[in-house]
Scaffold this active site. Structure first.
Site, PDB file in Angstrom:
ATOM      1  N   GLU A  95       0.795  -1.227   0.000  1.00  0.00           N
ATOM      2  CA  GLU A  95       0.000   0.000   0.000  1.00  0.00           C
ATOM      3  C   GLU A  95       0.825   1.274   0.000  1.00  0.00           C
ATOM      4  OE1 GLU A  95      -3.424  -1.998   2.814  1.00  0.00           O
ATOM      5  OE2 GLU A  95      -2.243  -0.333   3.558  1.00  0.00           O
TER       6      GLU A  95
ATOM      7  N   CYS B  23       3.061   8.479   2.130  1.00  0.00           N
ATOM      8  CA  CYS B  23       3.407   7.420   3.084  1.00  0.00           C
ATOM      9  C   CYS B  23       3.717   6.162   2.279  1.00  0.00           C
ATOM     10  CB  CYS B  23       2.203   7.214   4.011  1.00  0.00           C
ATOM     11  SG  CYS B  23       2.415   5.849   5.157  1.00  0.00           S
TER      12      CYS B  23
ATOM     13  N   CYS C 299       3.197  -6.325  16.153  1.00  0.00           N
ATOM     14  CA  CYS C 299       2.585  -5.390  17.090  1.00  0.00           C
ATOM     15  C   CYS C 299       1.089  -5.707  17.119  1.00  0.00           C
ATOM     16  CB  CYS C 299       2.841  -3.955  16.664  1.00  0.00           C
ATOM     17  SG  CYS C 299       4.604  -3.619  16.502  1.00  0.00           S
TER      18      CYS C 299
END
Ligand code: SAH
Ligand code: SF4
Length: 401
Positions: A116, A129, A140
């Site tokens: 992505e 990003c 996590c």
């Protein structure tokens, strides 16, 4: 394998396979590697060097993706290059634009791995990003990417290719005839890059370093290191090298201030604890008040969001004399997640405590909720579609440019 400055190897399935058709993708090669590739294909040394200089400018400054459009190279040589080399971009599987202007892409590597990229426009900047890996080996517990199996590291070309693709989409390459000087001036939409997409950048160190050095190259994309931020969950042995060899801004995913909580939500903490991590932050080169380290802190209801946590966060930052700011990130829920986001009032209280201690602690506003712009969400939604359906969509994408 021991490396100077320490290394932290993790099991990674494999590197990227060669491109279909046997051509070499030159995006992501250093200048020296590009020269060497041209020589190896048969060009004499001086010509290889000249062509590498020209082609570098064409692909990284002008955004050209086709040798036939390189007017400074003779026609016969254009086809010689086209037969042997490719100028790649990741394939676009989906490209969504939110009502707030946020864009999200689901991209695909030549060997069919999806990852992505997100673009977030603001009044004074535009932040891209980008991803460094397909999936992530670290688990996590609040992160959706962490639930995916790591397929592989992205190559330097696939990392730089994301920035190039965003420039294609935003039409931010200079138009033919447009002067270089004007192009170099500010006023672009894409001004900043954050390595906060899928993956842990410091577990793909070499490719991330090579890619960022291309992105920062003054004769190409020319983004300043001050406008690039690398986010790590705390791969302590690689932080000094990141400072020395990449030198971009550092963001650290702290998320908790006690061993017990951080061990649970960022399991890498069991290997590199909070003290060790904060020492590495204090030693990070260039960390001063002008270039503060960002601590990311995801707000998880009843887990890490008490007043006491906020006070401990302040104490830690002061104890290590860190030039820091804290980004409070409202938890972005995903199906099956074991957490809830803290209530807005709780987040405000937390922010105030940190702020009153003289440390900036902005609350990040979620962007692009309507297009699932949170980490890993687009990829997982697309996995519910059949492979054939996605292939049809990819084939129907208009050519970049
Ligand atoms: N692996 C790196 C960079 C990618 S994650 C790292 O962990 O720093 C980028 C940021 O998004 C990290 O701070 C991460 O903790 C945060 N994040 C991940 N999942 C999230 C979620 N569901 N809600 C809010 N933030 C999240
Ligand atoms: Fe990996 Fe970062 Fe997600 Fe942790 S938060 S699982 S390190 S991508």
């Amino acid at each position: 394998m021991a490396r100077p400055g320490g290394s932290d190897t993790v099991p990674v399935a494999r590197e990227a396979p060669a491109r279909a058709g046997g051509r070499i993708d030159i995006v992501g090669l250093s200048r020296a590697a590009m020269r060497a590739a041209f020589e190896q294909a048969g060009l004499p040394e001086r010509q290889a060097s000249l062509r590498a200089k020209q082609i570098w400018h064409q692909i990284y400054h002008r955004g050209i993706t086709d040798f036939a459009a390189m007017s400074d190279i003779a026609k016969s040589q254009q086809s010689w290059f086209a037969e042997r080399f490719a100028i790649g971009r990741p394939d676009v599987v989906e490209h969504l634009v939110s009502t707030d202007g946020t864009r999200k892409w689901l991209l695909r590597t030549p060997d069919g791995q999806d990852f992505e990229m997100v673009f977030i426009p603001d009044s004074d900047r535009g932040t891209l990003c980008i991803s460094s890996q397909v999936g992530c080996t670290l688990n996590c517990t609040f992160c959706h990417t962490g639930t995916m199996r790591l397929v592989r590291n992205l190559t330097a070309g696939e990392i730089v290719g994301q920035v190039m693709l965003a420039r294609d989409t935003l039409a931010e390459w200079p138009r033919p005839g447009e002067s270089t000087v004007r192009y170099a001036a500010d006023g672009r939409m894409l001004t900043n890059i954050v390595l906060m997409g899928m993956g842990e950048p410091l577990y793909n160190f070499d490719n991330v370093r090579d890619a960022m050095n291309i992105v920062m190259d003054g004769e190409g994309l020319a983004l300043s290191r001050r406008r690039i931020t690398l986010s790590t969950s705390g791969v302590v042995p690689m932080m000094a090298r990141a400072g020395a060899e990449i030198g971009v801004n550092l963001a650290v995913s702290l998320h908790a201030v006690t061993k017990q909580v951080r061990d649970e939500i960022v399991p890498l903490n069991r290997k590199y604890g909070i003290e060790q991590l904060l020492e590495a932050c204090a030693a990070y080169p260039g960390a001063n008040n002008a270039r503060r380290i960002t601590f990311e802190y995801v707000m998880l209801k009843d887990i890490n969001d008490s007043d006491e946590d906020a006070r401990e966060l302040v104490r830690l930052i002061k104890r290590y004399k860190l030039p820091a700011k804290v980004n409070l990130i409202p938890f972005n829920p995903w199906p099956g997640a074991a957490y809830e986001c803290s209530k807005p009032e709780r987040i405000r209280n937390f922010s105030n405590i940190v702020f009153e201690a003289g440390i900036s602690a902005p609350i990040r506003t979620p962007r692009g909720r309507d297009i699932m712009a949170a980490c890993g969400q687009l990829k997982s939604a697309s996995e519910k579609k059949s492979r054939a359906e996605l292939d049809r969509e990819a084939a129907a994408q208009p050519a970049a440019g």
